[in-house]
Each structure stands twice: as structure tokens, then as C-alpha cells.
Enzyme design. Sequence first.
Site, mmCIF file in Angstrom:
data_model
loop_
_atom_site.group_PDB
_atom_site.id
_atom_site.type_symbol
_atom_site.label_atom_id
_atom_site.label_comp_id
_atom_site.label_asym_id
_atom_site.label_seq_id
_atom_site.Cartn_x
_atom_site.Cartn_y
_atom_site.Cartn_z
ATOM 1 N N ASP A 33 0.869 -1.175 0.000
ATOM 2 C CA ASP A 33 0.000 0.000 0.000
ATOM 3 C C ASP A 33 0.908 1.229 0.000
ATOM 4 O OD1 ASP A 33 -3.220 0.271 0.671
ATOM 5 O OD2 ASP A 33 -2.085 2.075 1.144
ATOM 6 N N LYS A 38 -1.272 3.312 7.528
ATOM 7 C CA LYS A 38 -2.120 2.108 7.416
ATOM 8 C C LYS A 38 -1.272 0.850 7.582
ATOM 9 C CE LYS A 38 -5.417 1.647 4.039
ATOM 10 N NZ LYS A 38 -5.868 1.336 2.663
ATOM 11 N N THR A 89 -10.873 2.138 -8.244
ATOM 12 C CA THR A 89 -11.268 2.592 -9.587
ATOM 13 C C THR A 89 -12.490 3.495 -9.395
ATOM 14 O OG1 THR A 89 -12.595 0.584 -9.809
ATOM 15 C CG2 THR A 89 -10.436 0.572 -10.859
ATOM 16 N N THR A 124 -12.804 -3.723 -9.793
ATOM 17 C CA THR A 124 -13.814 -3.706 -10.852
ATOM 18 C C THR A 124 -13.364 -2.711 -11.925
ATOM 19 O OG1 THR A 124 -15.460 -4.200 -9.203
ATOM 20 C CG2 THR A 124 -16.263 -3.355 -11.312
ATOM 21 N N PHE A 150 -16.259 -10.879 -5.702
ATOM 22 C CA PHE A 150 -17.698 -10.710 -5.467
ATOM 23 C C PHE A 150 -18.045 -10.550 -3.990
ATOM 24 C CE2 PHE A 150 -17.155 -13.189 -9.379
ATOM 25 C CZ PHE A 150 -17.802 -12.357 -10.275
ATOM 26 N N ARG A 152 -18.938 -9.158 -0.284
ATOM 27 C CA ARG A 152 -19.755 -8.051 0.222
ATOM 28 C C ARG A 152 -19.112 -7.490 1.475
ATOM 29 N NH1 ARG A 152 -24.627 -11.787 1.388
ATOM 30 N NH2 ARG A 152 -22.791 -13.035 1.811
ATOM 31 N N GLY A 251 -35.936 -0.929 1.040
ATOM 32 C CA GLY A 251 -35.189 -0.119 2.000
ATOM 33 C C GLY A 251 -35.151 1.334 1.576
ATOM 34 N N CYS A 258 -19.958 0.202 -4.287
ATOM 35 C CA CYS A 258 -19.913 -0.597 -5.523
ATOM 36 C C CYS A 258 -21.139 -0.421 -6.423
ATOM 37 C CB CYS A 258 -19.756 -2.062 -5.170
ATOM 38 S SG CYS A 258 -18.325 -2.349 -4.130
ATOM 39 N N ARG A 330 -19.817 5.509 2.511
ATOM 40 C CA ARG A 330 -19.781 5.860 1.083
ATOM 41 C C ARG A 330 -21.128 5.583 0.408
ATOM 42 N NH1 ARG A 330 -14.541 2.734 -0.798
ATOM 43 N NH2 ARG A 330 -15.294 1.344 0.826
HETATM 44 C C1 UGA Z 1 -21.843 -5.519 -3.586
HETATM 45 C C2 UGA Z 1 -22.147 -6.918 -4.127
HETATM 46 O O1 UGA Z 1 -23.219 -7.498 -3.382
HETATM 47 C C3 UGA Z 1 -20.908 -7.818 -4.003
HETATM 48 O O2 UGA Z 1 -21.163 -9.083 -4.591
HETATM 49 C C4 UGA Z 1 -19.740 -7.151 -4.746
HETATM 50 O O3 UGA Z 1 -18.540 -7.898 -4.649
HETATM 51 C C5 UGA Z 1 -19.510 -5.776 -4.160
HETATM 52 O O4 UGA Z 1 -20.716 -4.989 -4.270
HETATM 53 C C6 UGA Z 1 -18.396 -5.122 -4.938
HETATM 54 O O5 UGA Z 1 -18.588 -4.832 -6.119
HETATM 55 O O6 UGA Z 1 -17.280 -5.007 -4.408
HETATM 56 P P1 UGA Z 1 -21.669 -4.436 -1.130
HETATM 57 O O7 UGA Z 1 -21.393 -3.131 -1.799
HETATM 58 O O8 UGA Z 1 -20.838 -4.836 0.023
HETATM 59 O O9 UGA Z 1 -21.577 -5.644 -2.187
HETATM 60 O O10 UGA Z 1 -23.179 -4.347 -0.623
HETATM 61 P P2 UGA Z 1 -24.513 -5.217 -0.839
HETATM 62 O O11 UGA Z 1 -24.636 -6.254 0.197
HETATM 63 O O12 UGA Z 1 -24.621 -5.636 -2.251
HETATM 64 O O13 UGA Z 1 -25.621 -4.094 -0.541
HETATM 65 C C7 UGA Z 1 -25.760 -2.976 -1.430
HETATM 66 C C8 UGA Z 1 -26.891 -2.096 -0.987
HETATM 67 O O14 UGA Z 1 -28.149 -2.752 -1.180
HETATM 68 C C9 UGA Z 1 -26.848 -1.707 0.496
HETATM 69 O O15 UGA Z 1 -27.190 -0.340 0.607
HETATM 70 C C10 UGA Z 1 -27.893 -2.622 1.125
HETATM 71 O O16 UGA Z 1 -28.442 -2.108 2.308
HETATM 72 C C11 UGA Z 1 -28.924 -2.682 0.008
HETATM 73 N N1 UGA Z 1 -29.812 -3.879 0.082
HETATM 74 C C12 UGA Z 1 -29.307 -5.129 -0.063
HETATM 75 C C13 UGA Z 1 -31.180 -3.691 0.260
HETATM 76 O O17 UGA Z 1 -31.674 -2.535 0.368
HETATM 77 N N2 UGA Z 1 -32.010 -4.792 0.288
HETATM 78 C C14 UGA Z 1 -31.528 -6.051 0.145
HETATM 79 O O18 UGA Z 1 -32.341 -7.018 0.153
HETATM 80 C C15 UGA Z 1 -30.149 -6.226 -0.031
#
Ligand code: UGA
Length: 442
Positions: A33, A38, A89, A124, A150, A152, A251, A258, A330
Amino acid sequence: MHSYRIAVIGAGYVGLTAAACLAALGHRVACADVDPAKLEMLERGETTLLEPGLAERVTTGLAAGRLRFVLGAAAAVTDAEVVFLCVPTPMAADGEADLAIVESVVAEIRDLLPPGCVLVEKSTVPVGTAARISDLLDRENIGVVSNPEFLREGSAVEDFLNPDRIVVGSDKPAAAERVAALYAGLGAPTVITDAASAEMVKYAANCFLATKLSYVNALAELCERLGANIVDVAEGMGYDRRIGTSFLRPGPGWGGSCLPKDTHALLAAAGAAGVDFDLLKAVIGTNFRQAGRIADKVAVACGLAPDAGLDGVRIGLLGLVFKADTNDLRSSPALAVAEELAARGAELAGYDPGLLACDPGGSAERTRLDDLMFLTDDPYLTAKDAQAVVVLTEWREFRTIDWRRMAGLLTKPVVVDTRNHLDRDVVELAGLSWTGVGIGTA
Ligand code: UGA
């Protein structure tokens, strides 16, 4: 399983998780890094990311001698068999992914990569980036591979070690096979394809998830108008295996680092390629309107017209990060709702357990949050003299709040639950009115 010498460039969410987990799989990992502060923390086994199991994996990797941290990409790559690029990115002003950091790292390590090494993009990146990196490298003896991640936030380690699938793409089959071999111990289905298709899988998946969420949020609005209940509707849809139960919770909108960035990037890429992706435009537009819709809901719950001004109305916000079990602000939908309420004149107090547990501070989002509201370290203080509390993030601890105590603090006993997260009966028995999303009254 063969133990590879791996360099991971970038110790952010993706890089640090990949480095710690690849070390856990038995590989020898140097994680680079550019931020010395960090790296110092990481060497002590501490991280600024609130991510279950990550600090423990870092500590184990360090103790086993399989993980080390180094300053700058150049120091990590000279003896690597595989180099992972996990640098940011960000979204450029036109919505496209900004590849400046990727390109500068490639320029820095270009002449240092040992012959036969494989360079893997894990960040990505737009379709075509692997080809562009190959051109920039201009080295026949280096394979370039796309291996999108992928995971989360909030379950990064678990997702990395138990993936639904591994996707590997390259125009050099031997390079793709080597990257697939790194994950051999995980037993996940592996898709081996060309680089452009692997890059596309990542956008296609994230944009599909965003589509599912905008669909369910729009459906929730319709349920409210037509007297249906979105929770039952989603359950009824979800048992259909072609649809599935996940990502059907309505929600305050979808956010994070992402989904917003990737939907804009794919739309920009479609535009540049002359493809009219109206569907994705609508997915983004639906999400953009969600904060206003939630603010209308808060006004109505307070006994006002949906578009009424909220001058002097005090509102408590429970949850500010983009989803539970993180400390990440974010593109948080909670912040978008706070912006909307503040723009209508409301006075805000907010509470979030993730920010209390571990707040790196200093970000633009944190500065904005401090401008918008009074941040407390006690959920009950958000209700003091407020007309309503609004649940914006699905933290487990909100389910165990003492709602009678809350009711005693509020000037009006109103709860708006933008995630249908609370036990409605418990809240109502405590004497509060509960408003969820997508719950119509027939
Ligand atoms: C997302 C993808 O789910 C991952 O597979 C991916 O690797 C990642 O982006 C990435 O590109 O690095 P993440 O950003 O951690 O993961 O968040 P998510 O769990 O996808 O949630 C995204 C948003 O959707 C949040 O604001 C969450 O609260 C909302 N959400 C999710 C809902 O409002 N309802 C749901 O049922 C699920």
C-alpha cells in the site's frame, strides 16, 4: 496444493481481504500500500475496516510468516508468481470508471515483473481493461488475467473463503489456469473464459442486484397504494427458484462503494458503445428518487402533507452507514435521506454503532454527516425532544431497543422503519406508531 508467491497491490477492502485469505489458503503474500500509517497499523494486526474476522486473519497470516506488508508496489512484485491489482477505480465525473491509479501502478511495476508472472486485475474495471493493461505492459512473457471479486462488505472474509463461484478470464489459457489453481482448496464452481467476459460478469452481476433492489423498492411503493404487503409479496416471489429470496428487502435505497459506481459505469460504457440501456437508467433513477420518497413518508408519519416543509421538526436517525456490520458511509442511502430531511428544514440527531466501534474519520462523507446532524453515542439521545425516529440501517441492536423508553423521550410517538427491520408488534405495544415500507392498509 502448490503454495504461490503472491503480491497484492492495495490494502483496501478487496486487497486486504484477498491478501489475508490467500495467506490463509497457504500462499505466501506480500501486500503493498502507499499509506505508511495504514501499514503500521496492519503490522500490529489492526485495521480501520470494521469487517468480521479480517483482523484475526491478518494476525494469523503475520504470525505464520505467510503475510507481510510492504510500502509501494515495487517492493512487493520482484519475486511474485502472481500479482493482484486491488487499487481503487473511482467514478469519474462522466460516470465512467477512472483508471488513473491502475495505469500508474502498471507503469510502476512494468519492468519489475519477473518473466512468467501473471498480473491479475481484481478491482472492478471496465470491459477491455485487461487488453489495455497488456498493451501498456507490452511484455509477451506476462499473462494478464481478469479475476473479479464478489465479496460483500460486512461478510468479506466469509464471502472470499466460501464463494458462490470463481471467475477467471484471460486470452492466455495457462495464465487463467494458474489463477484458478490459487483457489483450488475452496471447491467453488469456476468459470474460465476470455478477459472481456470475466470483466463483464462483475458489472452484469452488480447491475442485476441493483435492478432487483430498484424493482422491489418500486413494488413496495405500489404495495402501499394498493393495500398489499411487500414482505409477503417478496416471500411469495422468492420461493420461485428462478427468482430466489435474496436481495428482495425494500429499503431507503441501495448504496455503498460498488452498486452506485458500477451501475453508472456500465451505463456510461453502454452509451459509449452506442447501446441504449434504458432499463439501467430506470434502475438508477428509481434509486435516486428513493430518499425523497422516504422523506415524504417521514412527513406523513408526523401528521403532515408528504411535501410539507419540516422547519424546526426534530428527527432522530438510527443507522447512518450504508448497511449493517460496516463503518462505511460511502454513498450511504441514510446520508441521502438525511440530506433530504435537512433540505426540508428538519433538525437531525443521529446514531450509528459502526461509527462508534471504528470510525476512520476524515472522509468527505463524515464531514457531510457532521454538517447535517448532531451525532450521539446513545440511540436514546436521538429521540430526545424529537417528533420521530427513523431506522435507516438494519443494525441488529435496534431490535432490542427499549421502545417504551423511546416513547417517553419523543414528543410524538412515531417510528419510521425504512427497512421493515423492527418487530412491529413490540413497537406498537410500547405505544408508538410504526410505519414501514411497502406495507399497505387494505
Ligand atoms: C456488492 C455486491 O453485493 C458484491 O457481490 C460485490 O462484490 C460488491 O458490491 C463489490 O462490487 O465489491 P456491497 O457493496 O458490500 O456488495 O453491498 P450489498 O450487500 O450488495 O448491498 C448494497 C446495498 O443494497 C446496500 O445499501 C444494502 O443495504 C442494500 N440492500 C441489499 C437492500 O436494500 N435490500 C436487500 O435485500 C439487499
